[in-house]
Design a protein around this motif. Structure first.
Motif, PDB file in Angstrom:
ATOM      1  N   VAL A 145      25.342  16.577  32.491  1.00  0.00           N
ATOM      2  CA  VAL A 145      25.584  17.552  33.414  1.00  0.00           C
ATOM      3  C   VAL A 145      26.480  16.634  34.658  1.00  0.00           C
ATOM      4  O   VAL A 145      27.326  16.987  35.403  1.00  0.00           O
ATOM      5  CB  VAL A 145      24.912  18.489  33.714  1.00  0.00           C
ATOM      6  CG1 VAL A 145      25.101  19.169  35.040  1.00  0.00           C
ATOM      7  CG2 VAL A 145      24.480  19.192  32.570  1.00  0.00           C
TER       8      VAL A 145
ATOM      9  N   GLN B 222      31.752  26.332  31.173  1.00  0.00           N
ATOM     10  CA  GLN B 222      31.746  25.507  30.044  1.00  0.00           C
ATOM     11  C   GLN B 222      30.345  25.863  29.169  1.00  0.00           C
ATOM     12  O   GLN B 222      29.428  25.587  29.736  1.00  0.00           O
ATOM     13  CB  GLN B 222      31.888  24.036  30.354  1.00  0.00           C
ATOM     14  CG  GLN B 222      31.955  23.211  29.257  1.00  0.00           C
ATOM     15  CD  GLN B 222      32.121  21.490  29.692  1.00  0.00           C
ATOM     16  OE1 GLN B 222      32.578  21.286  30.837  1.00  0.00           O
ATOM     17  NE2 GLN B 222      31.905  20.755  29.022  1.00  0.00           N
TER      18      GLN B 222
ATOM     19  N   VAL C   6      31.359  18.355  33.571  1.00  0.00           N
ATOM     20  CA  VAL C   6      31.307  19.681  33.346  1.00  0.00           C
ATOM     21  C   VAL C   6      31.986  20.501  34.218  1.00  0.00           C
ATOM     22  O   VAL C   6      32.105  20.217  35.379  1.00  0.00           O
ATOM     23  CB  VAL C   6      29.708  20.072  32.819  1.00  0.00           C
ATOM     24  CG1 VAL C   6      29.101  19.272  31.820  1.00  0.00           C
ATOM     25  CG2 VAL C   6      28.864  20.206  34.135  1.00  0.00           C
TER      26      VAL C   6
ATOM     27  N   LEU D  82      27.528  24.473  26.696  1.00  0.00           N
ATOM     28  CA  LEU D  82      26.778  23.164  26.375  1.00  0.00           C
ATOM     29  C   LEU D  82      26.121  23.321  25.306  1.00  0.00           C
ATOM     30  O   LEU D  82      25.310  24.169  25.007  1.00  0.00           O
ATOM     31  CB  LEU D  82      26.007  22.857  27.770  1.00  0.00           C
ATOM     32  CG  LEU D  82      26.685  22.482  28.862  1.00  0.00           C
ATOM     33  CD1 LEU D  82      25.798  22.043  30.100  1.00  0.00           C
ATOM     34  CD2 LEU D  82      27.881  21.440  28.663  1.00  0.00           C
TER      35      LEU D  82
END
Length: 363
Positions: free
Chosen positions: A200, A189, A185, A191
């Motif tokens: 992660v 970003q 990641v 999620l």
């Protein structure tokens, strides 16, 4: 010459011939009898000479050298359990973390307001409960409602704890101590949490490290948990370890069994996934060391050893190969102190009496 003298001479000659014929007949008969006796008596042949070496049975620790690989003991993903945007990313590849360290922080997504709301509700329930308890003590409020007040208070406390736990989920922490191997990641970003969470960071635990090999089923009997092992890495480093796991189920494709050797790796010098030569020290078994050339087959085709018994006769004993070490073999099945035939074993048979010559001792 007078006739009477001639007659006397003839009688003398005749008597001598008669006596001589008896002597010659006895000599011929004696000679024939001797020939018959000689034919009936078998010739005593010399025994076949063999070289024999006495061997002793002792407890021998077998060794099995296998090719394998190193494998991290633990490999875990730090996952986000709530949706949000990555606001802070505190690790990168190669970062060393401890269990509980914060890896990333997600956006609040109204979780803080939910905590404030739950806290306000709890304060309200506490105030209501305090006022009504005073009324109950004065007799102005039914005492039967006391348990309901306590239940409402506990529910408010649980609601606050739940809101705080949900807020805490915005901080993604390392589940184990180790090294960050992958960070899929980036900051900013978003999620979206699915059923299994959003990955992660991948963290691998390098201490201890495992050396993994596959053991054939015929060698499995001597592999025990706790047994010693020596591992040589492709980098040239040698590490001592112990067997931690022996699979109880064979691989369907190879019919081999997985064995894990635990290696100390506090300084993280041993990487994950490198080629390793694993020398397993198997459980000791009684065996005798004999030259490889002494191994032979019986007339029935069984693998074994010919040795000389107490009566100087050849005995065949089936054996099993415990370990093959270059010019010598460790064999099980031989009696202790057996005189193993190391020269001439293929030219004698079981039960045959032989003449034993000493052989050169093993080195």
């Amino acid at each position: 010459m007078k006739p009477s003298r001639l007659a006397a001479i003839a009688l003398v000659v005749g008597g001598a011939a008669w006596i001589g014929s008896g002597v010659l007949g006895r000599d011929a008969a004696t000679s024939r009898t001797a020939n018959v006796e000689t034919a009936r008596t078998p010739a005593i042949l010399p025994r076949f000479k063999v070289a024999a070496l006495p061997v002793r049975t002792e407890m021998h620790q077998r060794r099995v050298v296998l090719q394998g690989r190193t494998e991290a003991d633990k490999r875990v993903m730090a996952v986000a359990r709530v949706s949000g945007v990555v606001l802070d990313l505190r690790v990168r590849r190669g970062s060393v973390v401890k269990a509980g360290d914060i890896v990333a922080v997600l956006s609040d997504e109204a979780r803080e307001s939910q905590v404030a709301q739950a806290l306000a509700r709890l304060e309200q329930r506490k105030a209501e409960a305090a006022a009504r308890l005073r009324l109950i003590e004065s007799g102005s409020y039914p005492a039967i409602n006391k348990s309901a007040l306590q239940a409402e208070l506990r529910a408010a406390e649980a609601g606050l704890a739940q809101a705080q736990a949900e807020q805490k989920k915005g901080e993604i922490t390392a589940p184990i101590s180790g090294v960050v191997n992958e960070v899929p990641v980036e900051i900013g970003q978003a999620l979206q949490v699915m059923m299994s969470g959003a990955n992660v960071a991948e963290i691998i635990g390098l201490d201890p490290m495992l050396a993994v090999v596959e053991v054939a089923e015929r060698q499995l009997a001597g592999v025990v948990v706790g047994g010693r092992a020596e591992v040589k890495l492709v980098t040239g480093e040698r590490v001592a370890g112990r067997i931690r796991f022996v699979s109880k189920r064979a691989s369907q494709g190879t019919r081999t069994y997985r064995v894990d050797v635990e290696l100390p790796n506090a300084d993280a010098r041993i990487p994950d996934g490198v080629t390793a030569e694993v020398d397993l020290l198997l459980a000791p078994v009684p065996a005798a060391r004999v030259p490889r050339s002494a191994l032979t087959f019986s007339s029935e085709g069984r693998l074994g050893i010919r040795h000389v018994g107490a009566d100087e006769k050849v005995v065949f004993t089936p054996v099993a190969i415990v370990e093959d070490v270059m010019q010598e073999l460790w064999l099980s099945g031989l009696p202790d102190g057996a005189r193993v035939i190391v020269q001439g074993q293929d030219f004698v048979k079981e039960g045959e009496a032989v003449e034993v010559l000493p052989a050169a001792a093993q080195g």
